[in-house]
Write a protein that holds these residues in place. Structure first.
Motif, PDB file in Angstrom:
ATOM      1  N   PHE A 161       0.829  -1.345  -0.456  1.00 35.54           N
ATOM      2  CA  PHE A 161      -0.626  -0.017  -0.220  1.00 35.54           C
ATOM      3  C   PHE A 161       0.764   1.070   0.176  1.00 35.54           C
ATOM      4  N   PRO A 162       0.629   1.895  -0.950  1.00 32.68           N
ATOM      5  CA  PRO A 162      -0.145   2.586  -2.235  1.00 32.68           C
ATOM      6  C   PRO A 162       0.692   1.883  -3.187  1.00 32.68           C
ATOM      7  N   SER A 163      -0.112   1.562  -4.620  1.00 30.97           N
ATOM      8  CA  SER A 163       0.350   1.253  -5.872  1.00 30.97           C
ATOM      9  C   SER A 163       1.556   2.316  -6.002  1.00 30.97           C
ATOM     10  N   GLY A 164       2.870   2.345  -6.372  1.00 33.56           N
ATOM     11  CA  GLY A 164       3.251   3.324  -6.796  1.00 33.56           C
ATOM     12  C   GLY A 164       3.668   3.467  -8.516  1.00 33.56           C
ATOM     13  N   HIS A 165       3.721   2.381  -8.820  1.00 34.46           N
ATOM     14  CA  HIS A 165       2.822   1.718 -10.267  1.00 34.46           C
ATOM     15  C   HIS A 165       1.937   2.996 -10.766  1.00 34.46           C
ATOM     16  N   THR A 166       0.771   2.344 -10.283  1.00 32.97           N
ATOM     17  CA  THR A 166      -1.163   3.482 -10.646  1.00 32.97           C
ATOM     18  C   THR A 166      -0.438   4.802 -10.087  1.00 32.97           C
ATOM     19  N   ALA A 167       0.162   5.195  -9.016  1.00 37.79           N
ATOM     20  CA  ALA A 167       0.264   6.762  -8.841  1.00 37.79           C
ATOM     21  C   ALA A 167       1.046   7.941  -9.933  1.00 37.79           C
ATOM     22  N   ALA A 168       2.069   6.544  -9.932  1.00 39.38           N
ATOM     23  CA  ALA A 168       3.053   7.554 -11.541  1.00 39.38           C
ATOM     24  C   ALA A 168       2.129   7.581 -12.451  1.00 39.38           C
ATOM     25  N   ALA A 169       1.623   6.740 -13.316  1.00 46.79           N
ATOM     26  CA  ALA A 169       0.297   6.068 -14.679  1.00 46.79           C
ATOM     27  C   ALA A 169      -0.280   7.321 -13.979  1.00 46.79           C
ATOM     28  N   VAL A 170      -0.897   7.768 -13.565  1.00 42.16           N
ATOM     29  CA  VAL A 170      -2.157   8.198 -13.029  1.00 42.16           C
ATOM     30  C   VAL A 170      -1.695   9.926 -12.781  1.00 42.16           C
ATOM     31  N   GLY A 171      -0.767  10.026 -11.856  1.00 50.07           N
ATOM     32  CA  GLY A 171       0.156  11.230 -11.815  1.00 50.07           C
ATOM     33  C   GLY A 171       0.105  12.279 -13.744  1.00 50.07           C
TER      34      GLY A 171
END
Length: 171
Positions: free
Chosen positions: A95-105
């Protein structure tokens, strides 16, 4: 939900999701898109690339340097993932998904500057989020939290110039 996504077994999932994971590792995918936008997109492309990279950096900082050390969460148990990709999971907190944070950001910041390019970037961003659950690296809630962090990073990047100007030039 984790098991349902992990059970998704199609030729697409077997061929494309590992490629997406490899491209997203160390944010290579987003850097490549940013370079492409800057090279062929003119002023708007350069502006979108800078916004995307700045937002991605903010999201990565919050998710990996702030949240992961604070919230120690184990990865989903291997029994939930019915395929062989489970053995290559990271040791860090789920927690949390860093890959998703980067992608969505990255995607949200690009969309704020160049909407149709943001729409194009949303396809690999969704694929990254799906891949993280499919391979057993994250629970859906980890991915949702990463997405929220990414959106917050994009909002910060979008509003930061105005906030700085108000601070520097009061009145």
């Amino acid at each position: 939900m984790t098991r349902r996504i992990a059970l998704w077994d199609s030729a697409f999932a077997r061929r494309v999701l590992p490629l997406v994971e490899s491209a997203a590792e160390h944010t290579k995918l987003w850097w490549g898109i940013a370079v492409g936008m800057a090279a062929v997109g003119g002023y708007r492309g350069r502006k979108a690339a800078i916004a995307g990279l700045a937002s991605m950096a903010a999201a990565e900082l919050v998710s990996n340097a702030v949240c992961k050390p604070l919230y120690e969460r184990r990865r989903p148990p291997q029994r939930l993932i019915p395929h062989e990709d489970v053995h290559e999971r990271p040791d860090s907190s789920s927690f949390p998904s860093g890959h998703t944070a980067a992608a969505v950001g990255f995607t949200a910041a690009v969309a704020g500057t160049w909407p149709w390019m943001g729409a194009l970037c949303s396809v690999p961003a969704v694929m990254v989020a799906t891949e993280r659950i499919h391979r057993g690296a994250h629970y859906p809630s980890d991915v949702a939290a990463g997405a929220a962090i990414g959106l917050a990073g994009a909002c910060l990047v979008h509003h930061a110039p105005c906030l700085l100007l108000r601070r520097l030039l009061p009145g």
